[in-house]
Design an enzyme around this catalytic site. Structure first.
Site, PDB file in Angstrom:
ATOM      1  N   VAL A  40       0.909  -1.145   0.000  1.00 12.58           N
ATOM      2  CA  VAL A  40       0.000   0.000   0.000  1.00 12.58           C
ATOM      3  C   VAL A  40       0.954   1.201   0.000  1.00 12.58           C
ATOM      4  O   VAL A  40       1.547   1.521   1.023  1.00 12.58           O
ATOM      5  CB  VAL A  40      -0.933  -0.002   1.225  1.00 12.58           C
ATOM      6  N   PRO A  41       1.154   1.827  -1.154  1.00 10.22           N
ATOM      7  CA  PRO A  41       2.310   2.703  -1.376  1.00 10.22           C
ATOM      8  C   PRO A  41       2.265   4.083  -0.712  1.00 10.22           C
ATOM      9  O   PRO A  41       2.219   5.118  -1.372  1.00 10.22           O
ATOM     10  CB  PRO A  41       2.351   2.827  -2.899  1.00 10.22           C
ATOM     11  N   CYS A  42       2.366   4.089   0.604  1.00  9.58           N
ATOM     12  CA  CYS A  42       2.399   5.352   1.349  1.00  9.58           C
ATOM     13  C   CYS A  42       3.662   6.152   1.024  1.00  9.58           C
ATOM     14  O   CYS A  42       3.677   7.374   1.205  1.00  9.58           O
ATOM     15  CB  CYS A  42       2.288   5.094   2.845  1.00  9.58           C
ATOM     16  N   HIS A  43       4.690   5.500   0.504  1.00  6.70           N
ATOM     17  CA  HIS A  43       5.922   6.203   0.138  1.00  6.70           C
ATOM     18  C   HIS A  43       5.714   7.145  -1.044  1.00  6.70           C
ATOM     19  O   HIS A  43       6.517   8.043  -1.265  1.00  6.70           O
ATOM     20  CB  HIS A  43       7.045   5.198  -0.170  1.00  6.70           C
TER      21      HIS A  43
END
Length: 181
Positions: A144-147
């Site tokens: 889940v690409p919070c970056h």
């Protein structure tokens, strides 16, 4: 409740994963198993002593077979052959957090957005700070690409595992230029 875990090497250091008995990813962390344990505790899925939580006793069991699909997809991501993860996910969070985490999954590989843009996507345009908080509590980093969420000014703010790893991930995806060594 039982979580099956694995920790394996990546170019950004050890990566740890926990899956449910059905194979759904419930937490990930850059770091050794202790980092994963902290993520599970933060999500209230694991107590400090692995004692009872509600009606459940929580156990962490190392199992490379149950986590193999996650390991394979993460390693494909780092090798440049995977841009989208195809995994069952089971992050524990509030309805608001879930809405933010769903919006994160819509950020394409190689793109970044601001906290304010995510707030607009979930139809709460004045909730950028709340989005930031939900982003920081995302239990399934990388997948889940919070970056991919950055400050409105383009700054690489707010990644639980540090700016160095965030920068490396964004460089890998081609969304920022590599830094000179």
């Amino acid at each position: 409740m039982t979580f099956y875990t694995d920790t394996f090497p990546t170019p950004c250091g050890p990566f740890s994963v926990a899956v449910t008995t059905t194979g759904a990813v419930t937490a990930t962390a850059f770091g050794k198993p202790q980092a994963l344990r902290k993520r599970l505790q933060k999500c209230h899925l694991l107590s400090d002593t692995q004692s009872e939580i509600g009606d459940f006793k929580c156990h962490l069991i190392g199992d490379i077979d149950r986590t193999a699909i996650v390991r394979n997809q993460v390693l494909e991501y780092f090798s440049g052959t995977r841009k989208n993860f195809k995994l069952k996910l089971a992050p524990a969070g509030t309805r608001f957090q879930q809405s933010v985490w769903t919006a994160l999954q819509d950020i394409p590989f190689g793109k970044t957005v601001s906290y304010g843009q995510i707030a607009k996507r979930i139809k709460l345009p004045s909730a950028a700070r709340a989005v930031g908080r939900a982003n920081s509590t995302n239990p399934i980093c990388l997948i889940v690409p919070c970056h991919r969420v950055i400050g409105a000014d383009g700054s690489l703010t707010g990644f639980a595992f540090g700016a160095k790893i965030k920068r490396a991930l964004l460089e890998l995806e081609g969304s920022i230029r590599p830094t000179a060594v």
